[in-house]
Design an enzyme around this catalytic site. Structure first.
Site, PDB file in Angstrom:
ATOM      1  N   HIS B 282      -9.009  -2.209   7.580  1.00  0.00           N
ATOM      2  CA  HIS B 282      -7.915  -3.029   7.073  1.00  0.00           C
ATOM      3  C   HIS B 282      -6.710  -3.009   7.991  1.00  0.00           C
ATOM      4  CE1 HIS B 282     -10.252  -3.326   3.468  1.00  0.00           C
ATOM      5  NE2 HIS B 282     -10.434  -2.022   3.538  1.00  0.00           N
ATOM      6  N   ARG B 283      -6.866  -2.331   9.124  1.00  0.00           N
ATOM      7  CA  ARG B 283      -5.695  -2.206   9.975  1.00  0.00           C
ATOM      8  C   ARG B 283      -5.299  -3.555  10.558  1.00  0.00           C
ATOM      9  NH1 ARG B 283      -7.038   2.820  12.839  1.00  0.00           N
ATOM     10  NH2 ARG B 283      -6.543   3.966  10.966  1.00  0.00           N
TER      11      ARG B 283
END
Lengths: 625, 347
Positions: B282-283
């Site tokens: 999810h970065r």
């Protein structure tokens, strides 16, 4: 540090949360492994459990922890003032009744991993160092994370984990949006955000307390207990750890759910958490379907690991080309005339390679059991400080802490000249440093026309890519050289970027004659002269060839020249690995002869992947709901 | 700082807008997670990073704290500041300017993480922690030139600290931890080998720089450089007005960023892009959103616009487009731009 993201605010990842809650419920569950790709909240999750465990702290085991801090060491201060040897507890002892958290455990030093895991399991460790000898009892919960892409743990280490979970990135748009929003809120004002989750955190804590109280009264009905053992047997889980872990987890799950009796669903989830990592499976690479095909000559060393009826089709996904001539003609050119034109082939499917470099190194095999990566003792000041020893010559890499500890007990008897500690020569200890990059691997690939026959190059490229993935995980330096036509070409000088090599691989042209002798001598030249002469402590040349040679170096007969060169190079300090790419029938076995002359390790291309395939066969069974 | 050893002024660097944008965005919003600058030799990579030093804003820190703890950030204090803050009411603070701390390639593990203070041990017979590079880096920019050549175990150390914002030291008889939140800036020449994906992913933004292609601008680069070398002090003085305007822009943006909301359109767009590219974790979503916010703040506007998202996408995605170390990327930036245009409407 209380800067952790609140546990209840973590979106999704229900299995992982369950696993951690089980571990907090049952003291019998002592090790939890969280696996997942980068950025899947592994660490966030692991660190957030501190707020749930009443009174327990999450203590971090740093990546570069030195041994004295893990197990404990002499306390300098008391030793100096009283002359007594007294123990400063290490992290494992300080962690008694706490939670130890090890990030990226697969990158940690093997000894540290071993000690952490065995101490967590047995609840004690023995300390024998610096004049101290004792056994220390300590009980902690070990929570570890790892990204399998960076390297694996050995099956033995995996088996020591009671529970494991695999985090996957969340794909639902709404949940992802929620993740982003919560993260931004948390960063903007962590206090306020955490406050919002206080009630939820409080509820969870209460639930945990209830579960802990209930746990001693939870029982497993007889039928379900049998189910657990038969499940483990069916999955081929070695040892009893799996059975025990399933039972304990199922009980914890029941307790968390407020029940006194384990039900089938508990066992189902528990086996998922407790057994998944004990199956010898290679994640993410489902085994290719096995078309029936069973023709190969019987080499004696071929079946040692694999009971698999057919190790041949793993590297090569397109079966027709290896089959008997009668069902070939639709797609492939007839074998004899090598196409004159240059061809570029695709990369075949990849597999997990066996530990092909370990095979011959008798001295090193003991140290390298894990095969995760090769470590060498570093001679300069770089590298990780692993341990200390009495210095052998005049070295100046003094292990100050160890030296001071050695000197400390004698201080009351020594003259000080105004210093608190006076150090004498016998106290001196030097650092033993360890480096992780060790191997320089040069892939020497036959790219002559004959490799185009039956599209053999597809399989060969698949094999090289597999070797490169392996090299990446072990942080090897890799280079790529091909030989074809009249000479050898260095496509990629040894670099730490296997990725670059993988890109080169795609474009290897195939065609022309086979100057194998030149290839080998140039590879040897590259690694012994010039800038790569000193590079890396272990140098290996992996030759992918069928042993065919038809270009003379001078004016002799090519095979005779090859044999001469090979015998000359045997024992030259570079390790050779011959990967035999010969296929079809009849086999001429020329590569095996070459390997003999070079004193090289010999593999058939198909055998490189045998471990993966064996595992794949084992794993055809699957837990059923 | 400028007087004794002047650095080439940031505002006098010709072109290289991507690199400048990425660096400024990080200063405005440090949790974007740093910048990796990839490019060949001689593309002003190091010059630009070092030039930042003269622009960095001041902030209040606890007086006398070697880690420069910020009194407002109560969750990330070192031990002594924590006890000081819990004791009596108003702590004494002093203004400190953010610095560029360099991590040399040859740095040893003990110098990076910190180690046993030898002198103190020998003279006093007591253990004391001697802070290392990670301590100096707290609250500052940590700059690693040729980051791809950094030893593996040092990389592990950096990753650990970067992930947790804390440097845990358990070595050589010392047990200590201190805050280590830094802005990681790395430069590398991709020809000398790639970065480990794990480290690559830690960098919020990636910029690929190229040498200037336009002949007129090329000669401008040379002209300015020569002028600077001839009389650095005079050159810096001449650039001072522009330097000041960049400084003001940073300060304004830092204030503004707290007021700009990430609206649903922005978040949804970021997620659509990630899903289309199939990036890991999810970065990517977060970095895209944060850098878009930073660009809006730098432009002095209250809402994120299409061009901010475009810019953010161009810097936050290139290194995340491949899932596994050996896979080719599955989509290109072109399709990302189309998607953004669909979400935000064409200009």
């Amino acid at each position: 540090m209380n800067s952790a993201f609140p546990f209840p605010a973590i979106t999704g990842q229900d299995d992982a949360k369950k696993a951690l809650l089980c571990a907090l419920t049952s003291d019998e569950i002592r090790t939890v492994l969280i696996m997942g790709d980068r950025g899947t909240a592994k660490s966030t999750l692991a660190r957030s459990i501190g707020m749930l465990a009443n009174g327990k702290r999450v203590m971090t085991v740093p990546q570069n922890i030195t041994y004295d801090r893990l197990v404990g060491s002499t306390d300098i201060e008391t030793a100096v003032s009283s002359g007594k040897i007294c123990l400063t507890p290490g992290l494992m002892e300080q962690g008694n009744r706490q939670i130890l958290y090890a990030d990226d455990i697969n990158l940690m030093e093997e000894g540290v991993v071993r000690d952490l895991l065995s101490t967590a399991e047995t609840g004690r460790f023995s300390l024998e160092r610096e004049g101290m000898s004792c056994s220390i009892e300590t009980r902690f919960l070990l929570v570890a994370t790892m990204d399998p892409q960076e390297g694996e743990l050995t099956p033995g280490q995996m088996d020591r984990f009671d529970l494991s979970v695999r985090l996957n990135p969340i794909a639902e748009e709404e949940m992802r949006a929620e993740i982003v929003k919560r993260n931004l809120q948390f960063e903007r004002s962590p206090e306020e955000f955490s406050r919002k989750y206080w009630p939820a955190t409080g509820d969870l804590k209460k639930k945990l307390e209830g579960a802990r109280d209930r746990l001693p009264y939870v029982s497993i009905p007889k039928g379900h207990a049998n189910l657990i053992s038969s499940l483990c047997l069916e999955l081929g889980i070695a040892g009893q750890r799996g059975d025990l872990a399933v039972a304990r987890t199922a009980k914890a799950l029941a307790a968390l759910d407020g029940r006194d009796e384990v039900v089938f669903d508990d066992i189902r989830l528990a086996s998922l958490l407790a057994l998944e990592h004990r199956r010898r499976e290679i994640p993410d690479t489902p085994p290719p379907p096995r078309p029936p095909q069973d023709r190969k000559d019987t080499d004696k060393d071929q079946n040692r690991e694999s009971e698999s009826p057919d190790p041949e089709n793993s590297p090569d996904r397109s079966p027709p080309q290896q089959q008997d001539p009668d069902d070939r003609p639709q797609q492939n050119p007839p074998s004899p005339p090598p196409p004159a034109a240059e061809q570029v082939f695709d990369i075949g499917s990849t597999f997990e390679v066996i530990r092909y470099l370990d095979e011959k190194s008798k001295k090193e095999t003991r140290k390298q059991k894990s095969g995760r990566r090769t470590r060498v003792m570093s001679a300069d000041l770089s590298g990780h400080y692993r341990s200390f020893r009495l210095p052998d010559k005049n070295r100046n890499d003094i292990a100050v802490d160890a030296t001071l500890r050695a000197a400390a007990p004698y201080q009351r008897m020594r003259e000080h000249n105004g210093l608190a500690i006076s150090v004498k020569k016998p106290d001196l200890r030097e650092k033993v440093r360890e480096k992780k990059i060790a191997n320089t691997l040069l892939f020497l690939v036959d790219a002559s026309g004959s490799m185009g026959v039956r599209r053999r190059m597809v399989a060969v490229k698949g094999a090289i890519l597999s070797l490169l993935i392996d090299a990446y995980q072990k942080r090897d330096r890799v280079g790529l050289m091909i030989f074809r036509g009249t000479g050898a070409h260095l496509l990629l000088p040894p670099t730490r970027s296997p990725d670059l090599a993988a890109r080169m691989l795609r474009t290897i042209p195939t065609g022309g004659m086979t100057p194998l002798t030149t290839g080998i001598s140039e590879a040897h030249e590259l690694l012994t002269r010039g800038r790569y002469a000193g590079a890396g402590e272990n140098k290996s040349v992996v030759i992918l060839t069928d042993g065919r040679v038809n270009v003379p170096v001078k004016d002799g007969s090519p095979p005779a020249e090859l044999a001469d060169l090979a015998r000359n190079l045997a024992g030259c300090g570079i390790r050779f690995v011959v990967v035999d790419t010969e296929s079809g029938f009849p086999r001429l076995g020329r590569a095996r002869v070459l390997a003999g002359n070079l004193e090289a390790t010999y593999f058939r291309l198909e055998d490189l992947g045998s471990r993966g395939l064996a595992a794949a066969v084992e794993n055809t069974t699957y837990i059923q709901g | 700082m400028t007087s004794d050893n002047p650095v080439y002024p940031f505002s006098a660097i010709v072109g290289q807008e991507g690199m400048k944008d990425a660096l400024l965005a990080n200063i405005v919003f440090p949790s974007i997670g740093g910048v990796l600058i990839r490019g060949e030799k001689g593309t002003a990579k190091s010059t630009t990073v070092r030039a930042l030093a003269d622009l960095l804003p001041e902030r209040d820190v606890m007086k006398g704290c070697i880690f420069r703890c910020s009194p407002s950030d109560t969750r990330n204090l070192c031990e002594s500041c924590r006890s000081r803050l819990s004791g009596n009411g108003q702590p004494e603070t002093e203004p400190t300017r953010m610095r560029v701390v360099e991590l040399p390639l040859c740095a040893t593990e003990d110098r990076v993480a910190g180690t046993l203070d030898i002198e103190h041990a020998i003279t006093k017979g007591q253990k004391k922690f001697e802070p290392g590079v990670l301590a100096s880096a707290n609250g500052n920019i940590l700059y690693v030139d040729e980051v791809n050549l950094l030893d593996d175990h040092i990389v592990d150390l950096l990753l650990d600290a970067a992930a947790m914002g804390v440097n845990f030291v358990e070595r050589e008889g010392i047990s200590y931890s201190h805050p280590a939140r830094f802005l990681l800036v790395g430069t590398m020449n991709p020809e000398e080998g790639d970065l480990r994906p794990q480290l690559l992913d830690r960098f919020g933004l990636v910029v690929d720089v190229e040498g200037e292609k336009d002949p007129a601008r090329r000669s401008e680069v040379v002209k300015r450089r020569l002028e600077f070398e001839k009389d650095p002090v005079a050159f810096c003085k001449k650039s001072e007005p522009e330097q000041q305007s960049v400084r003001d822009r940073i300060i304004r943006a830092k204030k503004a960023i707290t007021g700009i909301e990430a609206d649903n359109l922005l978040i949804d767009t970021a997620i659509k892009i990630s899903l289309m590219l199939g990036v890991d974790g999810h970065r990517a979503d977060l970095t895209l959103v944060k850098s878009a916010l930073a660009f809006a703040a730098l432009d002095g506007v209250q809402e994120v616009r299409r061009e901010h998202v475009m810019k953010a996408a161009g810097l936050s995605l290139p290194h995340r487009m491949r899932r596994r170390p050996f896979e080719e990327s599955r989509a290109d930036l072109g399709s990302v731009k189309t998607l953004i245009a669909e979400c935000y409407g064409s200009p």
